[in-house]
Each structure stands twice: as C-alpha cells, then as structure tokens.
Design an enzyme around this catalytic site. Structure first.
Site, short mmCIF file in Angstrom:
data_model
loop_
_atom_site.label_atom_id
_atom_site.label_comp_id
_atom_site.label_asym_id
_atom_site.label_seq_id
_atom_site.Cartn_x
_atom_site.Cartn_y
_atom_site.Cartn_z
N SER A 40 3.06 -1.88 1.92
CA SER A 40 2.55 -1.13 0.75
C SER A 40 3.89 -0.27 0.43
O SER A 40 4.20 0.56 1.40
CB SER A 40 1.44 -0.41 1.02
OG SER A 40 0.47 -1.18 1.25
N ARG A 43 -0.37 8.05 7.61
CA ARG A 43 0.95 7.71 7.72
C ARG A 43 1.82 8.91 8.32
O ARG A 43 3.14 8.70 7.79
CB ARG A 43 1.17 7.03 6.42
CG ARG A 43 0.56 6.14 5.96
CD ARG A 43 0.34 4.80 6.99
NE ARG A 43 -0.55 3.91 6.30
CZ ARG A 43 -1.95 3.95 6.61
NH1 ARG A 43 -2.33 4.43 7.49
NH2 ARG A 43 -2.63 3.10 6.15
N GLU A 62 5.60 5.30 0.83
CA GLU A 62 5.03 5.10 2.24
C GLU A 62 6.22 4.61 2.70
O GLU A 62 6.52 4.70 3.89
CB GLU A 62 3.85 3.80 1.93
CG GLU A 62 3.33 3.80 3.52
CD GLU A 62 1.92 3.07 3.66
OE1 GLU A 62 1.07 3.40 2.66
OE2 GLU A 62 1.75 2.35 4.49
C1 LIG Z 1 3.71 -7.15 4.95
C2 LIG Z 1 3.33 -5.90 5.43
C3 LIG Z 1 2.23 -5.34 5.61
C4 LIG Z 1 1.97 -4.10 6.08
N1 LIG Z 1 0.72 -3.57 6.10
C5 LIG Z 1 0.55 -2.36 6.63
C6 LIG Z 1 -0.78 -1.77 6.81
O1 LIG Z 1 -1.94 -2.48 6.40
N2 LIG Z 1 -1.09 -0.67 7.24
C7 LIG Z 1 0.14 0.02 7.86
O2 LIG Z 1 -0.07 1.39 8.15
N3 LIG Z 1 1.47 -0.17 7.72
C8 LIG Z 1 1.75 -1.41 7.23
N4 LIG Z 1 3.04 -2.02 7.11
C9 LIG Z 1 4.04 -0.99 7.45
C10 LIG Z 1 4.42 -1.29 8.77
O3 LIG Z 1 4.11 -2.48 9.41
C11 LIG Z 1 3.74 -0.10 9.58
O4 LIG Z 1 4.31 1.24 9.09
C12 LIG Z 1 4.17 -0.25 11.25
O5 LIG Z 1 3.45 0.62 11.95
C13 LIG Z 1 5.54 0.19 11.40
O6 LIG Z 1 6.01 -0.13 12.61
P1 LIG Z 1 7.41 -0.42 13.27
O7 LIG Z 1 7.54 -0.83 14.51
O8 LIG Z 1 8.06 -1.64 12.50
O9 LIG Z 1 8.18 0.88 12.84
P2 LIG Z 1 9.51 1.28 11.86
O10 LIG Z 1 9.18 0.72 10.52
O11 LIG Z 1 10.63 0.46 12.56
O12 LIG Z 1 9.60 2.78 12.00
C14 LIG Z 1 8.73 3.46 11.11
C15 LIG Z 1 9.00 5.04 11.29
O13 LIG Z 1 8.70 5.46 12.84
C16 LIG Z 1 9.81 5.92 13.39
N5 LIG Z 1 9.72 5.34 14.99
C17 LIG Z 1 9.37 4.03 15.10
N6 LIG Z 1 9.37 3.78 16.44
C18 LIG Z 1 9.34 5.14 17.08
C19 LIG Z 1 9.29 5.62 18.54
N7 LIG Z 1 9.08 4.86 19.42
N8 LIG Z 1 9.36 6.90 18.57
C20 LIG Z 1 9.69 7.71 17.61
N9 LIG Z 1 9.73 7.20 16.14
C21 LIG Z 1 9.67 5.81 16.05
C22 LIG Z 1 11.06 5.26 12.56
O14 LIG Z 1 12.04 6.03 13.03
C23 LIG Z 1 10.47 5.20 11.33
O15 LIG Z 1 10.57 6.46 10.85
C24 LIG Z 1 3.05 -3.10 6.56
C25 LIG Z 1 4.43 -3.65 6.44
C26 LIG Z 1 4.65 -4.96 5.92
C27 LIG Z 1 5.90 -5.73 5.94
#
Ligand SMILES: Cc1cc2nc3c(=O)[nH]c(=O)nc-3n(C[C@H](O)[C@H](O)[C@H](O)COP(=O)(O)OP(=O)(O)OC[C@H]3O[C@@H](n4cnc5c(N)ncnc54)[C@H](O)[C@@H]3O)c2cc1C
Length: 198
Positions: free
Chosen positions: A117, A67, A187
């Site tokens: 998580s 992560r 996380e």
């Molecule tokens: C129900 C549920 C289940 C989930 N299951 C999983 C799972 O199985 N595995 C898992 O790994 N995660 C899981 N997640 C967490 C999440 O979905 C992941 O971490 C996902 O990859 C986040 O993507 P996001 O685009 O929403 O990023 P955000 O949550 O918006 O951002 C995450 C981080 O990355 C940064 N960021 C985002 N985009 C960029 C970019 N283009 N450039 C630079 N920095 C950036 C943000 O500033 C932040 O620090 C889950 C979440 C939920 C709600």
C-alpha cells in the site's frame, strides 16, 4: 471451520500471513491487515538504543500506533520480540491463513512489483477509493502506474524508474487533494534524492 471463524471472529496473528518482510520490520512498523495489528500480540521488544545498550521495552513503552512505533521514531534497532499467543487448533489456523491469502490474491496486484500500500489509510476513508474517485485508476507515468486491481498500490509494471514512481506519487497526492480535500500520507518510505520533472 468457516462458521466457527464467523462466530469467534479472527483472533491471533494469522492476518500477518502474506505481509512480506522480517519480524523486525513488522514490529517496528506495527504491521497490520484486516483489522489486526502486531501491537495487540507483542509483550515486549528488546532494542539497541542510541548508546548501543540492550533495553527491553514493554508494549506500552513501544508507543505503537498505525504503522509507527518508538523504535522507528528514535532510530533504535529491534533485536528480539516476545509475542503472547493462544494455542489454537492447527486446522483452524491453516484455514484462517488460507482465507487471508485468498483475499489478498483477489484484491491486490501481487503478480506485479510494488512496495505494498503506497499510502496510509486516512481516518474515515480508504486511500484506494479516494484515488479511484479522483479518476486515477490505471494512470501511468513512465513505467509506473496506479494498479487497476487496487488503486492503493503503485505498481512498477513497465520497468519504471524510482523517479517515475516518485512523480506518480506526487501526482496522486495532488489530484486526490483537489478532488476530495484529503491529504494522503505515505506508508512507504522514500530513500535517496528524487527529481521532479513533468
Ligand atoms: C505486496 C505487499 C503487501 C504488503 N501488505 C502489507 C500489509 O497488509 N500490512 C502492512 O503493514 N504492510 C504491508 N506491506 C509492507 C511491508 O511488507 C511491511 O511494512 C513489513 O512489515 C516490512 O517489513 P521489512 O522487514 O521488509 O521491513 P523494511 O521495509 O525493510 O523496513 C521498514 C522500516 O523498519 C525499519 N526496520 C526494519 N527492521 C528493523 C529492525 N530490526 N530494527 C529497527 N528498524 C528496523 C527500516 O529501517 C524501515 O524504516 C506490504 C508490502 C508488499 C510489497
């Protein structure tokens, strides 16, 4: 198809189906599930660095770990990513995606609001099991509670505030440490200021 998958194992990024978010967030966080991680399929990532220059980072330059990535550490902005994938039978891909989605629906509280998580998986343990063993299944502070379905999820099931969630997280960390000696690490990322009132 089930037999074929059992024989060949799960390869490819089907594990990512059901992980909400964007490609950028997934790459930056090295999103993963069911023993798969995006880092194993990424060839390079283009970022805007601190000088707003576009720089192409190879997989090893991305310093991926659980992560985490260099982009997150340095505050770069990911703008493009190149994946290396193998062509596969579409029916098999559909089968794998359905299988992962079924597993998620059965084991995760997907019908309630959550940020996924709450804690990272501690080396050699499962966060959900440690939380359950600390007697916290269903434990509630205000409108936030520990999911009954999967203790690794803090859910906002009764219109909780950010402060309810924060206090619940702190309570879980304390109780798990007292019970097992394991320090849970978040996380999810906290944004803003939180009050700790008990
Ligand atoms: C129900 C549920 C289940 C989930 N299951 C999983 C799972 O199985 N595995 C898992 O790994 N995660 C899981 N997640 C967490 C999440 O979905 C992941 O971490 C996902 O990859 C986040 O993507 P996001 O685009 O929403 O990023 P955000 O949550 O918006 O951002 C995450 C981080 O990355 C940064 N960021 C985002 N985009 C960029 C970019 N283009 N450039 C630079 N920095 C950036 C943000 O500033 C932040 O620090 C889950 C979440 C939920 C709600």
């Amino acid at each position: 198809l089930g037999k074929q998958v059992a024989k060949e194992g799960f390869t490819g990024i089907e594990f990512a189906s059901g992980i909400p978010g964007t490609l950028g967030g997934g790459v930056v966080m090295n999103a993963g599930a069911y023993d798969g991680e995006l880092k194993d399929y990424i060839k390079w990532v283009e970022v805007l660095d601190e000088n707003l220059e576009v720089v192409r980072l190879t997989n090893s330059e991305m310093e991926f770990s659980y992560r985490k990535s260099l982009v997150e550490k340095k505050g770069y902005i990911a703008i493009r990513a190149c994946f290396s994938l193998e062509r596969e039978d579409q029916e098999l891909i559909d089968f794998k995606m359905r299988d992962f989605a079924d597993r998620r629906r059965k084991k995760q509280p997907l019908t309630l609001p959550s940020a996924g998580s709450t804690f990272k998986r501690p080396e050699g343990f499962f966060a959900g099991k440690l939380i359950e063993d600390a007697g916290l299944k269903g434990y509630r502070i205000g409108g936030a509670s520990v999911s009954e379905l999967h203790c690794g999820f803090v859910v906002n099931d009764l219109d909780g505030t950010a402060n309810d969630i924060y206090r619940l997280i702190k309570h879980i960390e304390k109780r798990v440490f007292e019970n097992s000696g394991v320090k849970l690490q978040l996380e999810v990322k906290l944004i803003g200021d939180f009050l700790e009132r008990d």
